[in-house]
Enzyme design. Sequence first.
Site, PDB file in Angstrom:
ATOM      1  N   LYS A  27       0.849  -1.206   0.000  1.00  0.00           N
ATOM      2  CA  LYS A  27       0.000   0.000   0.000  1.00  0.00           C
ATOM      3  C   LYS A  27       0.882   1.254   0.000  1.00  0.00           C
ATOM      4  CE  LYS A  27      -1.767   1.487   4.031  1.00  0.00           C
ATOM      5  NZ  LYS A  27      -1.474   2.889   4.393  1.00  0.00           N
ATOM      6  N   ASN A  28       1.912   1.263   0.859  1.00  0.00           N
ATOM      7  CA  ASN A  28       2.697   2.485   1.047  1.00  0.00           C
ATOM      8  C   ASN A  28       3.744   2.711  -0.029  1.00  0.00           C
ATOM      9  OD1 ASN A  28       1.102   2.998   3.182  1.00  0.00           O
ATOM     10  ND2 ASN A  28       2.613   2.518   4.766  1.00  0.00           N
ATOM     11  N   CYS A  45      -5.014  12.583  12.566  1.00  0.00           N
ATOM     12  CA  CYS A  45      -5.735  11.304  12.485  1.00  0.00           C
ATOM     13  C   CYS A  45      -5.608  10.670  13.870  1.00  0.00           C
ATOM     14  CB  CYS A  45      -5.137  10.425  11.397  1.00  0.00           C
ATOM     15  SG  CYS A  45      -3.613   9.652  11.883  1.00  0.00           S
ATOM     16  N   ARG A  56       0.125  14.612  12.694  1.00  0.00           N
ATOM     17  CA  ARG A  56       0.510  14.355  11.299  1.00  0.00           C
ATOM     18  C   ARG A  56       0.675  15.656  10.490  1.00  0.00           C
ATOM     19  NH1 ARG A  56      -1.099   9.036  10.257  1.00  0.00           N
ATOM     20  NH2 ARG A  56       0.473   8.969   8.617  1.00  0.00           N
ATOM     21  N   ASP A  71       4.827   0.723  12.056  1.00  0.00           N
ATOM     22  CA  ASP A  71       3.615   0.064  11.534  1.00  0.00           C
ATOM     23  C   ASP A  71       3.500  -1.383  11.981  1.00  0.00           C
ATOM     24  OD1 ASP A  71       3.503   1.793   8.313  1.00  0.00           O
ATOM     25  OD2 ASP A  71       3.021   2.392  10.358  1.00  0.00           O
ATOM     26  N   ARG A 127      -8.533  -0.645   4.706  1.00  0.00           N
ATOM     27  CA  ARG A 127      -7.660   0.356   4.080  1.00  0.00           C
ATOM     28  C   ARG A 127      -6.307  -0.252   3.731  1.00  0.00           C
ATOM     29  NH1 ARG A 127      -7.492   5.999   7.056  1.00  0.00           N
ATOM     30  NH2 ARG A 127      -6.146   6.232   5.249  1.00  0.00           N
TER      31      ARG A 127
HETATM   32  C1  EPZ Z   1       4.206   7.073   6.385  1.00  0.00           C
HETATM   33  O1  EPZ Z   1       3.393   8.077   6.941  1.00  0.00           O
HETATM   34  C2  EPZ Z   1       3.318   5.839   6.254  1.00  0.00           C
HETATM   35  N1  EPZ Z   1       2.218   6.144   5.343  1.00  0.00           N
HETATM   36  C3  EPZ Z   1       2.787   5.447   7.638  1.00  0.00           C
HETATM   37  O2  EPZ Z   1       2.032   4.254   7.478  1.00  0.00           O
HETATM   38  C4  EPZ Z   1       3.975   5.160   8.543  1.00  0.00           C
HETATM   39  O3  EPZ Z   1       3.506   4.866   9.836  1.00  0.00           O
HETATM   40  C5  EPZ Z   1       4.903   6.389   8.605  1.00  0.00           C
HETATM   41  O4  EPZ Z   1       5.298   6.752   7.261  1.00  0.00           O
HETATM   42  C6  EPZ Z   1       6.160   6.136   9.418  1.00  0.00           C
HETATM   43  O5  EPZ Z   1       6.862   5.060   8.865  1.00  0.00           O
HETATM   44  C7  EPZ Z   1       2.455   6.119   4.005  1.00  0.00           C
HETATM   45  O6  EPZ Z   1       3.560   5.866   3.556  1.00  0.00           O
HETATM   46  C8  EPZ Z   1       1.280   6.418   3.112  1.00  0.00           C
HETATM   47  P1  EPZ Z   1       6.129  10.484   8.424  1.00  0.00           P
HETATM   48  P2  EPZ Z   1       3.921   9.616   6.944  1.00  0.00           P
HETATM   49  O7  EPZ Z   1       5.995  11.740   7.619  1.00  0.00           O
HETATM   50  O8  EPZ Z   1       4.814   9.849   5.793  1.00  0.00           O
HETATM   51  C9  EPZ Z   1       6.307  13.897  11.727  1.00  0.00           C
HETATM   52  C10 EPZ Z   1       0.205   2.842   7.766  1.00  0.00           C
HETATM   53  O9  EPZ Z   1      -0.182   2.273   8.779  1.00  0.00           O
HETATM   54  N2  EPZ Z   1       6.197  14.839  10.600  1.00  0.00           N
HETATM   55  O10 EPZ Z   1       7.298   9.586   8.160  1.00  0.00           O
HETATM   56  O11 EPZ Z   1       2.736  10.486   7.130  1.00  0.00           O
HETATM   57  C11 EPZ Z   1       5.060  13.036  11.894  1.00  0.00           C
HETATM   58  O12 EPZ Z   1       4.101  13.716  12.680  1.00  0.00           O
HETATM   59  C12 EPZ Z   1       0.633   4.287   7.812  1.00  0.00           C
HETATM   60  O13 EPZ Z   1       0.321   2.293   6.639  1.00  0.00           O
HETATM   61  C13 EPZ Z   1       6.208  16.207  10.852  1.00  0.00           C
HETATM   62  O14 EPZ Z   1       6.282  16.654  11.998  1.00  0.00           O
HETATM   63  O15 EPZ Z   1       4.792   9.635   8.268  1.00  0.00           O
HETATM   64  C14 EPZ Z   1       5.604  11.799  12.578  1.00  0.00           C
HETATM   65  O16 EPZ Z   1       5.704  12.046  13.961  1.00  0.00           O
HETATM   66  C15 EPZ Z   1       0.341   4.900   9.175  1.00  0.00           C
HETATM   67  N3  EPZ Z   1       6.120  17.075   9.795  1.00  0.00           N
HETATM   68  C16 EPZ Z   1       7.009  11.662  11.994  1.00  0.00           C
HETATM   69  O17 EPZ Z   1       7.338  12.951  11.451  1.00  0.00           O
HETATM   70  C17 EPZ Z   1       6.040  16.641   8.486  1.00  0.00           C
HETATM   71  O18 EPZ Z   1       5.978  17.473   7.565  1.00  0.00           O
HETATM   72  C18 EPZ Z   1       7.120  10.625  10.875  1.00  0.00           C
HETATM   73  O19 EPZ Z   1       6.053  10.875   9.978  1.00  0.00           O
HETATM   74  C19 EPZ Z   1       6.037  15.233   8.262  1.00  0.00           C
HETATM   75  C20 EPZ Z   1       6.130  14.360   9.324  1.00  0.00           C
END
Ligand code: EPZ
Length: 417
Positions: free
Chosen positions: A22-23, A117, A122, A305, A397
Amino acid sequence: MDKLLIQGGTALSGEVAISGAKNAALPILCASLLTAEPLHFTNVPRLKDISTMMRLLGDMGVGVTLDGIDGLVLDGGGLNNPVASYEMVKTMRAAILVLGPLVARGGEARVSLPGGCAIGARPVDQHIKGLQAMGAEITVEQGYVHAKATRLRGARICTDMVTVTGTENLMMAACLADGETIIENAAREPEVVDLANCLVSMGARISGAGTAVIRIQGVDQLHGATHAIMPDRIETGTYLCAAAATGGDVRLLKTSAAYLDAVVDKLMDAGCEITVERDAIRLVAPPRLKAVSLRTAPYPAFPTDMQAQFMAINCIADGVATIRETIFENRFMHANELARLGADIQIEGSNAIVRGVDHLEGATVMATDLRASASLVIAGLVARGETLIDRIYHLDRGYEHIEEKLSKLGALVRRVH
Ligand code: EPZ
């Protein structure tokens, strides 16, 4: 609202095929916005989030054609509407991944802020900061990100933290920028590499994907390509945990342990026997699992995850485990639901202390987010009696045909409406 009814106590056994990731698919589908030529994808999982993304891209003018059970053709030639509405984005945060490609190809984007969420706030500030560094003029008004650029220019960007979709958004935007972009502190997840491989097959010039420094030489345009989505390592890990929890013996096909070292190590520490083949992985569980502590962190460390799934197996393991969640601020909601099944879990800030009990008792529980739902399924499979899981739209999902796959492995599970 659909529910999942599980009769626990059966050891999973047999073989099942893993779907496409998915990701990886979500950002790769957005790459269709970067070219006027068609992209042919295979091994695309049929999931709710994927159909949402197809609808979003279709609304923008991208031609969307399903091709067989896991094929998809996207044609960005008709792109005519650079807007991702709140109605669409609020159901799927990954819609933010259209932002970079839209600005890079068409010079304009209006994308709703995803909002928070269940698992955390996020924010997408790093996505915005990176695009601004590349020359995009960005304002945030009425909950929408408005971005404009005549042509993005290459920049050196260092994100404040490792962000998976942030890295993906910026890497896609940089493909069509003028000059070289260097992304430092880049996410190293395999899904980032799969996206980079797809972009390179479209004519992009990218090096360093999978490391913390990714270099992209911008080109004037990208062309069509064919790409097979990589296997879903989190779905793989989830079924391995289900087999481990139920004392089973399963062989997962069309997948690889290559991207699951941290998870496989923990399953072996728990006493499981793992056999790795070229495109399959087999797990034989011990009579009782040993508790394993873990700490989530960006790839290649233990993936956030998989945290909920490991909490489930620690509930019935021998010993006490400490689970530390370092990525999201609210990713322990499955703990309260697991406690309804008899688990002994104590939350202390970003730590969860799990004391193994000798058995769980089936009950009615509620899914709160995608991976939390998976942990409830694992717990239901091992609990005595019946477990009814509500709000399983979360599950749909990220897990394709979950009840069919589990039934194939001998689980007594069915969807009730
Ligand atoms: C991706 O989400 C995945 N989703 C998530 O999978 C996964 O849990 C996550 O990466 C971490 O591995 C997809 O790839 C579609 P991040 P993402 O940006 O990119 C903070 C699932 O279950 N952050 O790596 O949204 C954020 O709040 C989903 O399949 C900022 O502060 O996660 C978090 O604490 C859930 N500002 C950390 O960084 C930003 O601009 C990592 O988030 C971006 C992120």
